[in-house]
Design an enzyme around this catalytic site. Structure first.
Site, PDB file in Angstrom:
ATOM      1  N   TYR A  47      -2.854  -0.759  10.560  1.00 45.15           N
ATOM      2  CA  TYR A  47      -2.742  -1.028   9.123  1.00 45.15           C
ATOM      3  C   TYR A  47      -1.413  -0.504   8.570  1.00 45.15           C
ATOM      4  O   TYR A  47      -0.681  -1.223   7.876  1.00 45.15           O
ATOM      5  CB  TYR A  47      -3.923  -0.372   8.395  1.00 45.15           C
ATOM      6  CG  TYR A  47      -3.971  -0.630   6.914  1.00 45.15           C
ATOM      7  CD1 TYR A  47      -4.469  -1.832   6.409  1.00 45.15           C
ATOM      8  CD2 TYR A  47      -3.534   0.326   6.002  1.00 45.15           C
ATOM      9  CE1 TYR A  47      -4.525  -2.068   5.047  1.00 45.15           C
ATOM     10  CE2 TYR A  47      -3.587   0.099   4.640  1.00 45.15           C
ATOM     11  CZ  TYR A  47      -4.083  -1.104   4.160  1.00 45.15           C
ATOM     12  OH  TYR A  47      -4.131  -1.334   2.809  1.00 45.15           O
ATOM     13  N   SER A  83       0.865  -1.181   0.000  1.00 49.31           N
ATOM     14  CA  SER A  83       0.000   0.000   0.000  1.00 49.31           C
ATOM     15  C   SER A  83       0.893   1.219   0.000  1.00 49.31           C
ATOM     16  O   SER A  83       2.047   1.147   0.437  1.00 49.31           O
ATOM     17  CB  SER A  83      -0.855   0.003   1.267  1.00 49.31           C
ATOM     18  OG  SER A  83      -1.427   1.288   1.488  1.00 49.31           O
TER      19      SER A  83
HETATM   20  C1  BGC Z   1      -6.239   1.418   1.898  1.00 46.54           C
HETATM   21  C2  BGC Z   1      -7.414   2.239   1.389  1.00 46.54           C
HETATM   22  C3  BGC Z   1      -6.987   3.658   1.093  1.00 46.54           C
HETATM   23  C4  BGC Z   1      -5.716   3.705   0.255  1.00 46.54           C
HETATM   24  C5  BGC Z   1      -5.174   5.113   0.098  1.00 46.54           C
HETATM   25  C6  BGC Z   1      -5.105   1.538   0.910  1.00 46.54           C
HETATM   26  O1  BGC Z   1      -4.027   0.753   1.308  1.00 46.54           O
HETATM   27  O2  BGC Z   1      -6.629   0.080   2.080  1.00 46.54           O
HETATM   28  O3  BGC Z   1      -8.450   2.224   2.341  1.00 46.54           O
HETATM   29  O4  BGC Z   1      -8.023   4.320   0.395  1.00 46.54           O
HETATM   30  O5  BGC Z   1      -4.706   2.894   0.829  1.00 46.54           O
HETATM   31  O6  BGC Z   1      -5.124   5.813   1.309  1.00 46.54           O
END
Ligand code: BGC
Length: 286
Positions: free
Chosen positions: A184, A171
């Site tokens: 996260y 991410s």
């Molecule tokens: C998350 C999303 C988010 C995106 C950008 C991703 O890794 O799961 O919820 O919209 O990152 O912030």
């Protein structure tokens, strides 16, 4: 200074169709969390590129079966395999099933991931553990099985010059801090060094390990960020390219990263984020 571009609503583009290049012919891919969202799009794209595909899911077998059906339409073999990626025995059984039914695994896509958001002072241990278990422990357990299979089999020069490829779906939050989502962001930051350290360790065995770091992609994980016009407008403040991403855009990158076209790519993260990692506040500030 207000820029010319910011005053324009750019139309959402229609993506050109993927040319029928069978870049992954004769290979087998296993994709975790492949029943929906980004995982589903990756599984379908790998199938279109000629790979047989194992579709992992933990709930919703009917969704996984629909993905398998779609892949079979393009003439490839596809099976579904239930496993909680944080459960060692289930992960091992899933890889054993893949090898038994499809011969081997050449490409492993670590896609399964989730969010359990909370302000830090209210975050429960369960929210912390669930995110760490799926996003990070799951990545360890699954990629360890993948590496074991790659080492067992070695290079098959007729299908790929590498013994195996691992793609972590990370991410932008492997580098962008995210208030209210500490568990996260910590899991994705951890995934970054898991990826790089593993890439360094297994490179000499001709195993390539890399990541794709998506930004805001239209999936069920972040509906709150794009479903209403107000939310979408807010989201655009974070995206220089001024549109949300689509799952197919991640699927295409995964095909390329799994193919020998990127054989010299080892330990890299490809950001696919419309510029989200470019400090968008500086479009006008600074
Ligand atoms: C998350 C999303 C988010 C995106 C950008 C991703 O890794 O799961 O919820 O919209 O990152 O912030």
């Amino acid at each position: 200074m207000e820029s010319y571009y910011q005053n324009h609503q750019l139309p959402h583009p229609v993506l050109p169709a993927l040319p029928p290049l069978e870049l992954l012919k004769g290979q087998t891919a296993l994709v975790t969390g492949a029943n929906s969202g980004i995982g589903r799009a990756i599984a379908i794209a790998l199938g279109r590129a000629g790979a047989d595909v194992v579709i992992n899911y933990v709930a919703a077998p009917e969704e996984a079966e629909r993905v398998a059906e779609e892949i079979r339409l393009s003439g490839r073999r596809a099976i579904i395999a239930r496993a909680d990626v944080s459960n060692e025995a289930e992960v091992q059984a899933m890889f054993a099933k893949a090898v038994e039914e499809l011969g081997t695994v050449d490409i492993f896509v670590n896609n399964a991931g989730l969010q359990k958001d909370a302000p830090f002072h209210e975050m429960t241990t369960a929210q912390w553990d669930t995110v760490m278990n799926v996003n990070l422990r799951g990545a360890f357990l699954c990629s360890r099985e993948a590496v074991r299979e790659f080492l067992r089999r070695g290079v098959r020069p007729d299908v790929s010059v590498a013994a195996g490829k691992i793609i972590f779906i990370s991410s932008v939050h492997e580098v962008i801090p995210w208030a209210g989502h500490v568990n996260y962001a910590a899991s994705k930051g951890g995934l970054m060094l898991l990826m790089k350290s593993l890439a360094q360790e297994v490179a000499e065995k001709r195993i390539r390990v890399n990541s794709i770091a998506p930004g805001a992609i239209r999936t069920p994980i972040n509906t709150g960020a794009w479903q209403t016009p107000e939310a979408y407008t807010e989201l655009m403040k974070l995206i220089p390219y001024k549109r949300i991403g689509e799952v197919e855009e991640i699927g295409r990158a995964a095909v390329w990263l799994a193919s020998d076209f990127t054989d010299y790519m080892v330990g890299s993260t490809i950001f696919i984020d419309g510029g989200m990692t470019l400090y968008p506040g500086f479009e006008t500030g600074g």
